[in-house]
Design a protein around this motif. Structure first.
Motif, mmCIF file in Angstrom:
data_model
loop_
_atom_site.group_PDB
_atom_site.id
_atom_site.type_symbol
_atom_site.label_atom_id
_atom_site.label_comp_id
_atom_site.label_asym_id
_atom_site.label_seq_id
_atom_site.Cartn_x
_atom_site.Cartn_y
_atom_site.Cartn_z
ATOM 1 N N GLY A 217 0.916 -1.247 -0.077
ATOM 2 C CA GLY A 217 0.037 -0.025 -0.116
ATOM 3 C C GLY A 217 0.847 1.330 0.030
ATOM 4 O O GLY A 217 1.918 1.255 0.246
ATOM 5 N N GLU A 218 0.365 2.231 -0.411
ATOM 6 C CA GLU A 218 0.895 3.371 -0.390
ATOM 7 C C GLU A 218 1.504 4.095 0.842
ATOM 8 O O GLU A 218 2.842 4.481 0.965
ATOM 9 N N GLU A 219 1.117 3.967 2.125
ATOM 10 C CA GLU A 219 1.296 4.436 3.030
ATOM 11 C C GLU A 219 2.662 3.687 3.649
ATOM 12 O O GLU A 219 3.646 4.282 4.131
ATOM 13 N N ALA A 220 2.538 2.630 3.532
ATOM 14 C CA ALA A 220 3.617 1.650 4.057
ATOM 15 C C ALA A 220 4.742 1.797 3.167
ATOM 16 O O ALA A 220 6.120 1.976 3.736
ATOM 17 N N ALA A 221 4.617 1.925 1.866
ATOM 18 C CA ALA A 221 5.572 2.365 0.762
ATOM 19 C C ALA A 221 6.253 3.628 1.117
ATOM 20 O O ALA A 221 7.538 3.703 1.457
ATOM 21 N N ALA A 222 5.504 4.713 1.441
ATOM 22 C CA ALA A 222 5.991 5.945 1.736
ATOM 23 C C ALA A 222 6.943 5.715 2.983
ATOM 24 O O ALA A 222 8.042 6.524 3.141
ATOM 25 N N SER A 223 6.520 4.937 4.176
ATOM 26 C CA SER A 223 7.403 5.080 5.130
ATOM 27 C C SER A 223 8.531 3.993 5.141
ATOM 28 O O SER A 223 9.529 4.047 6.046
ATOM 29 N N LEU A 224 8.724 3.463 3.981
ATOM 30 C CA LEU A 224 9.821 2.441 3.660
ATOM 31 C C LEU A 224 10.735 3.441 2.710
ATOM 32 O O LEU A 224 11.590 3.073 2.326
ATOM 33 N N GLY A 225 10.565 4.735 2.647
ATOM 34 C CA GLY A 225 11.370 5.669 2.046
ATOM 35 C C GLY A 225 10.943 5.872 0.342
ATOM 36 O O GLY A 225 11.997 6.256 -0.141
ATOM 37 N N ILE A 226 10.028 5.316 0.096
ATOM 38 C CA ILE A 226 9.519 5.318 -1.319
ATOM 39 C C ILE A 226 9.252 6.861 -1.602
ATOM 40 O O ILE A 226 8.322 7.212 -0.748
ATOM 41 N N HIS A 227 9.515 7.588 -2.497
ATOM 42 C CA HIS A 227 9.132 8.741 -3.080
ATOM 43 C C HIS A 227 7.975 8.502 -4.075
ATOM 44 O O HIS A 227 8.192 8.178 -5.206
ATOM 45 N N LEU A 228 6.756 8.861 -3.502
ATOM 46 C CA LEU A 228 5.572 8.285 -4.283
ATOM 47 C C LEU A 228 5.501 8.950 -5.813
ATOM 48 O O LEU A 228 5.137 8.706 -6.595
ATOM 49 N N ALA A 229 5.754 10.331 -5.414
ATOM 50 C CA ALA A 229 5.446 11.151 -6.740
ATOM 51 C C ALA A 229 6.402 10.739 -7.681
ATOM 52 O O ALA A 229 6.023 10.786 -8.738
ATOM 53 N N ARG A 230 7.697 10.586 -7.199
ATOM 54 C CA ARG A 230 8.784 10.259 -8.137
ATOM 55 C C ARG A 230 8.515 9.027 -8.948
ATOM 56 O O ARG A 230 8.635 8.919 -9.991
ATOM 57 N N THR A 231 8.010 7.929 -8.067
ATOM 58 C CA THR A 231 7.777 6.922 -8.332
ATOM 59 C C THR A 231 6.595 6.898 -9.712
ATOM 60 O O THR A 231 6.736 6.098 -10.787
ATOM 61 N N ARG A 232 5.687 7.775 -9.470
ATOM 62 C CA ARG A 232 4.428 7.769 -10.430
ATOM 63 C C ARG A 232 4.951 8.380 -11.676
ATOM 64 O O ARG A 232 4.824 7.970 -12.672
ATOM 65 N N PHE A 233 5.923 9.395 -11.406
ATOM 66 C CA PHE A 233 6.566 10.070 -12.588
ATOM 67 C C PHE A 233 7.118 8.941 -13.450
ATOM 68 O O PHE A 233 7.123 8.781 -14.600
ATOM 69 N N LEU A 234 7.978 8.255 -12.622
ATOM 70 C CA LEU A 234 8.936 7.085 -13.538
ATOM 71 C C LEU A 234 8.275 6.180 -14.177
ATOM 72 O O LEU A 234 8.366 5.926 -15.293
ATOM 73 N N ILE A 235 7.174 5.836 -13.588
ATOM 74 C CA ILE A 235 6.381 4.666 -14.168
ATOM 75 C C ILE A 235 5.475 5.393 -15.268
ATOM 76 O O ILE A 235 5.222 4.587 -16.517
ATOM 77 N N VAL A 236 4.764 6.331 -15.029
ATOM 78 C CA VAL A 236 4.058 6.846 -16.186
ATOM 79 C C VAL A 236 4.819 7.328 -17.486
ATOM 80 O O VAL A 236 4.454 7.287 -18.475
ATOM 81 N N ALA A 237 5.948 7.963 -17.000
ATOM 82 C CA ALA A 237 6.617 8.370 -18.174
ATOM 83 C C ALA A 237 7.523 7.470 -18.721
ATOM 84 O O ALA A 237 7.368 7.197 -20.071
ATOM 85 N N GLY A 238 7.813 6.387 -18.195
ATOM 86 C CA GLY A 238 8.472 5.034 -18.704
ATOM 87 C C GLY A 238 7.421 4.501 -19.599
ATOM 88 O O GLY A 238 7.613 3.882 -20.585
ATOM 89 N N VAL A 239 6.108 4.291 -19.152
ATOM 90 C CA VAL A 239 5.029 3.569 -19.942
ATOM 91 C C VAL A 239 4.630 4.046 -21.016
ATOM 92 O O VAL A 239 4.379 3.955 -22.222
ATOM 93 N N ALA A 240 4.613 5.754 -20.850
ATOM 94 C CA ALA A 240 4.233 6.454 -21.931
ATOM 95 C C ALA A 240 5.241 6.626 -22.981
ATOM 96 O O ALA A 240 5.094 6.441 -24.222
ATOM 97 N N LEU A 241 6.486 6.504 -22.815
ATOM 98 C CA LEU A 241 7.592 6.507 -23.722
ATOM 99 C C LEU A 241 7.652 5.423 -24.524
ATOM 100 O O LEU A 241 7.537 5.135 -25.809
ATOM 101 N N GLY A 242 7.533 4.019 -23.716
ATOM 102 C CA GLY A 242 7.517 2.747 -24.361
ATOM 103 C C GLY A 242 6.332 2.453 -25.204
ATOM 104 O O GLY A 242 6.388 2.216 -26.362
#
Lengths: 329, 260, 326
Positions: A217-242
């Motif tokens: 889940g997003e809350e637990a992920a954030a508490s594990l040091g995951i930058h959610l906005a950056r992740t969202r950008f990486l995935i959406v941009a990566g998927v968009a490019l590909g």
């Protein structure tokens, strides 16, 4: 299965199907003739057929299949939704619309580069719209609903542009944009799409840790040091490019990104990051196999490969919907 | 590592939820966060975990908690959210191993040191025997303990757990609280929100009571968990006794005027 | 891209497909669904039935003895003949495709005429004495117009060099312009005979390669033009009947001496246009690729086809001079 063994097996399968793709075509070339043609160059018919017609097709099958499989895996991981697919966040449909809008309007003449330019613009528009929605409310439901709306809108706009084109052939080409094909692509298409797809793979790979953490889940992920906005950008941009680049040269090829992660997942630890490479390799194998099949099944009136993937994928999707009601993957 | 917050204000969708809350958390103590539904317990915890924006000061040791990069924060403060989400059919071992994520390099596997910490966390939450089972196939209480083990595996000086004991059977409620106490014994600071008054009274070194987003009472359970406070904060009358292990509180009815 | 065969397999039955001989202005999609009976819906149906009642008494069959005073052409190929032969003022409108330079050799002349979209309502409002159209393409429209009492003359979409003089004479008879038609047909036959008299060996291979990799094979106008100009049609030799997909790989394998591709992009690009321009064709060292025939000249069976025959004949002489008789 051990990850290394799995990846090796899938890579060999993809390689075998890549070679099969090179071997299949209306011109009946012998094995030695094909191999010589592939490496010799020059003006011989075998060489031109291998290097200008079959090699681009096989390369695109490999690259697009890898992109779709990997994109499906990362989206399923990111959205924690086993029904996610590159099409679902609206990127495919918007990419197709972008390509169609730029190309058929004749804005860029009839230049080939108009296709990926338009497709990336369409995909980018999809990304920006999704980001604007997701920034305010990061829930995956928002993303999926926005994707459904974008897909419908883009599909309708694609049909509109094609119907308005003064070129009488254009309106028939909606089939290609909805159910793509790898037929008669050239090496120019490969050079247009492959670098963009590779950039997409890289961005997706950078999100590997994040999608693992997002299993909780997003809350637990954030508490594990995951930058959610950056992740969202990486995935959406990566998927968009590909997916944008893939759609630009091959139209919309659906369901590869849905089916493959499901087929491969039971062979992994089910940790989302561990699925990315196998899903990519499996996607390449599936698309290459489907593309060989369409050439063998109807050699004369060759079926669009997007038709075949939809024929396999849509019932699979329904089966997943039924299963998803009672199981976790 | 000492966690100190002062004057914390939080608004959600423009509605103020916390008003000037102050609180310290010392290494080696378990602090219970109490209060009725909607008092702001979860909001306070999420603010501490950096999940929502807050104004005021939050210091972890000498650092400003809000200014820490997420990866650094994740090595100092673990947060166990109230929502129990398990996305894929991961094994218990792999799931708890996710707690080591902040300590791993990009794509690096678990080192023996990590594996050891994961096993300890599994033991602590009494789920070691489930290590190879898919977490999604466990009971709700087992899943709760597995997820708690994940937060424990983060091996941080501060642990914030939002209702970790809810939905657990009595034995495992005690297992959970004993685990938290043991973690505090390793010189960690633990903040845990609870609804079970007796559990809070017997296992927490201190309790903090919130009401309507404000600090209502704070201190050792014996001092704070009084009939008066329970009536004014929870709106309940309670039968309060004690034995050698501490207070025993059983709510017996609503006070005049019902729940506040 | 509408993949192989999709547009052209149906070219003769669908209205928007630019098949050489079957072009009839397409009705706007949705307003005139092709291939369905009972095409009027709702208000349109009501208004048509109303008009029908009014017209029932007013419309008598025009007398055949007099040349028709008001002629309307619904098909880009009948447009060509009608524009070439009609008396001033006799032709009231032509199809909108008649203005398309890729399809209509007389596209400049077409600017002088009002255009129609081939819909029954167009015809109804114009009240022509004679309606010219292609067989098969707008079958429903044709049937409806006949039922409404219009005189409709259909010209076959199967056109070859042989049918052209016949069609010219028939058009002349329909329009009451027999003299002009005879002169035009005779010119055509003489010009063709001149070219065919120059026929000799060797006969290079040619392929007329259209959008989407569709080749023009046996039974097409292009096939007879290629033969008359002294070429062998590769598509016919490979067994292609009519218009059919011809795999790019086979083109490369058979290495035709010339590949005739559509010239220009017309009004708007399409993906199908990339197939005849595929790099694999350009890589063939000895194959000439080009438009070679004057724009639009062989899209319809009309007098302009002779230009295509002459252009290809000149090309053949250039690339493969006649062998000296032994």
């Amino acid at each position: 299965m051990k990850p290394l063994a799995l990846n090796l097996a899938l890579a060999l399968l993809a390689l075998a199907l890549f070679l099969a793709s090179l071997a299949v075509g209306p011109a009946e070339l012998g094995l030695s003739e094909s191999v010589r043609g592939l490496f010799a160059g020059g003006g011989e018919a075998a060489s031109i057929i291998m290097r200008e017609i079959r090699l681009p097709r096989a390369l695109l099958g490999l690259g697009i299949g890898f992109t779709l499989g990997m994109a499906g895996a990362v989206l399923q991981g990111f959205l924690r939704n086993p029904l996610a697919e590159p099409g679902i966040i609206g990127v495919s449909a918007m990419a197709a619309f972008g390509a169609v809008a730029v190309f058929y309007s004749g804005l860029a003449g009839a230049a080939l580069y108009a296709l990926p330019a338009g497709a990336l613009a369409g995909a980018l528009a999809a990304v920006l719209i999704l980001m604007a929605l997701a920034a305010r409310n990061g829930s995956t439901l928002t993303l999926i609903l926005a994707g459904v709306a974008l897909s419908s809108l883009a599909g309708a706009l694609t049909a509109l542009v094609l119907n308005l084109s003064p070129n009488p052939f254009a309106s028939y080409e909606i089939i290609f944009w909805l159910l793509g094909s790898l037929k008669d692509r050239s090496i120019e298409h490969v050079w247009l799409a492959l670098p963009l797809m590779a950039a997409g793979w890289l961005l997706i790979a950078l999100s590997a840790r994040a999608i693992d953490a997002l299993s909780l889940g997003e809350e637990a992920a954030a508490s594990l040091g995951i930058h959610l906005a950056r992740t969202r950008f990486l995935i959406v941009a990566g998927v968009a490019l590909g997916v944008g680049a893939a759609t630009a040269v091959a139209g919309t090829i659906g369901f590869v990104g849905l089916v493959v992660p499901h087929l491969v997942r039971p062979l992994t630890t089910r940790m989302p990051s561990r699925l990315l490479l196998p899903a990519g390799l499996g996607g390449a194998a599936l698309l290459l196999a489907a593309d060989v099949a369409v050439r063998l099944v109807l050699p004369a009136g060759e079926l669009n490969v997007g038709v075949l993937t939809a024929l396999i994928g849509a019932p699979f999707f329904l089966w997943l919907v039924v299963r998803a009601r009672r199981e976790v993957f | 590592m000492r966690l100190a917050i002062e004057n914390l204000d939080v608004s959600l969708s423009g509605r103020p939820v916390l008003h000037g809350v102050g609180l310290t958390l010392e290494p080696g103590e378990v602090v219970g966060l109490l209060g009725p539904n909607g008092a702001g317990k979860s909001t306070l915890m999420r603010a501490l975990a950096g999940q929502i924006a807050a104004s005021g000061t939050m210091r972890l040791g000498k650092d400003d908690l809000a200014a820490l990069p997420p990866t650094v924060r994740a090595r100092l403060l673990a947060y166990l959210p109230q929502s129990r989400i398990i996305g894929w059919r991961l094994t218990v071992g792999d799931l708890v191993g996710l707690g080591r994520l902040p300590w791993r390099g990009f794509g690096a596997r678990l080192r023996p040191h990590d594996t050891e910490i994961v096993s300890r966390a599994l033991e602590l939450m009494d789920v070691a025997h489930l290590a190879h089972r898919p977490a999604t196939e466990l009971s709700g209480g087992e899943q709760a303990r597995v997820l708690a083990a994940r937060a424990v595996a983060q091996d941080t000086p501060v642990l914030i757990a939002d209702e970790p004991a809810s939905g657990l059977d009595p034995a495992h409620q005690i297992t959970m609280m004993r685990a938290l106490a043991r973690l505090a014994g390793e010189d960690r600071a633990i903040l845990v929100s609870l609804h079970d008054l007796t559990l809070a009274a017997r296992w927490c070194d201190r309790v903090v009571m919130l009401k309507d987003g404000r600090l209502a009472a704070e201190g050792p359970p014996e001092a704070v968990m009084t009939a008066g406070n329970l009536a004014s904060i929870y709106g309940v009358a309670a039968h309060i006794t004690r034995d050698e292990g501490g207070l025993i509180l059983a709510p017996t009815g609503l006070t005049e005027g019902g729940a506040p | 891209m509408s993949e192989r065969g999709t547009p052209l397999k149906t070219a003769q039955s669908l209205d928007r497909a630019p098949s050489c001989q079957a072009i009839t202005p397409p009705p706007k999609r949705g307003r005139w669904p092709a291939g369905r009976k009972g095409v009027f819906h709702g208000r349109k149906r009501a208004s048509l039935l109303f008009s029908l009642l009014l017209a029932g008494a007013a419309l008598a069959l025009p007398a055949h003895a007099e040349p028709p005073a008001r002629v309307m052409s619904l098909n880009v190929c009948t447009d060509q003949l009608a524009m070439a032969l009609a008396a001033p003022g006799q032709l009231v409108s032509v199809s909108f495709l008649a203005r398309d330079p890729d399809l209509s050799p007389l596209h400049r002349e077409a600017e002088r005429y009002p255009v129609n979209r081939g819909m029954a309502e167009d015809v109804f409002l114009a009240r022509p004495d004679l309606v010219l159209t292609g067989t098969y393409t707008l079958h429903n429209t044709t049937q409806l117009l006949k039922r409404l009492g219009f005189r409709v003359e259909e010209f076959s979409f199967v056109q070859t060099l042989d049918t052209i003089p016949r069609d010219i004479r028939r058009m002349g008879a329909l329009l009451g312009r027999e003299g002009e038609a005879e002169a035009m047909a005779a010119d055509f036959e003489a010009g063709l005979a001149e070219v065919e008299a120059d026929s000799c060996e060797p006969r290079p291979t040619a392929l007329a390669y259209e959008q989407n990799g569709v080749a023009l094979g046996k039974g097409t106008l292009a096939d007879t033009v290629l033969t008359a100009a002294g070429f062998r049609n590769l598509a016919t030799e490979e067994g292609v009947e009519g218009m059919a997909p011809f795999p790019l790989e086979l083109v490369v394998e058979k290495k035709p001496d010339i590949v005739i591709v559509p010239g220009g992009d017309g009004d708007a690009p399409s993906l199908g246009a990339f197939v005849p321009r595929h790099p694999a064709l350009r890589a063939l060292p000895a194959t000439r690729i080009g438009a070679f025939v004057p724009r639009g000249s062989w899209s319809c069976g009309g007098p302009a086809v002779l230009e295509a025959v002459k252009a290809l004949h000149a090309l053949r002489r250039e690339i493969a001079p006649c062998r000296k008789a032994p």
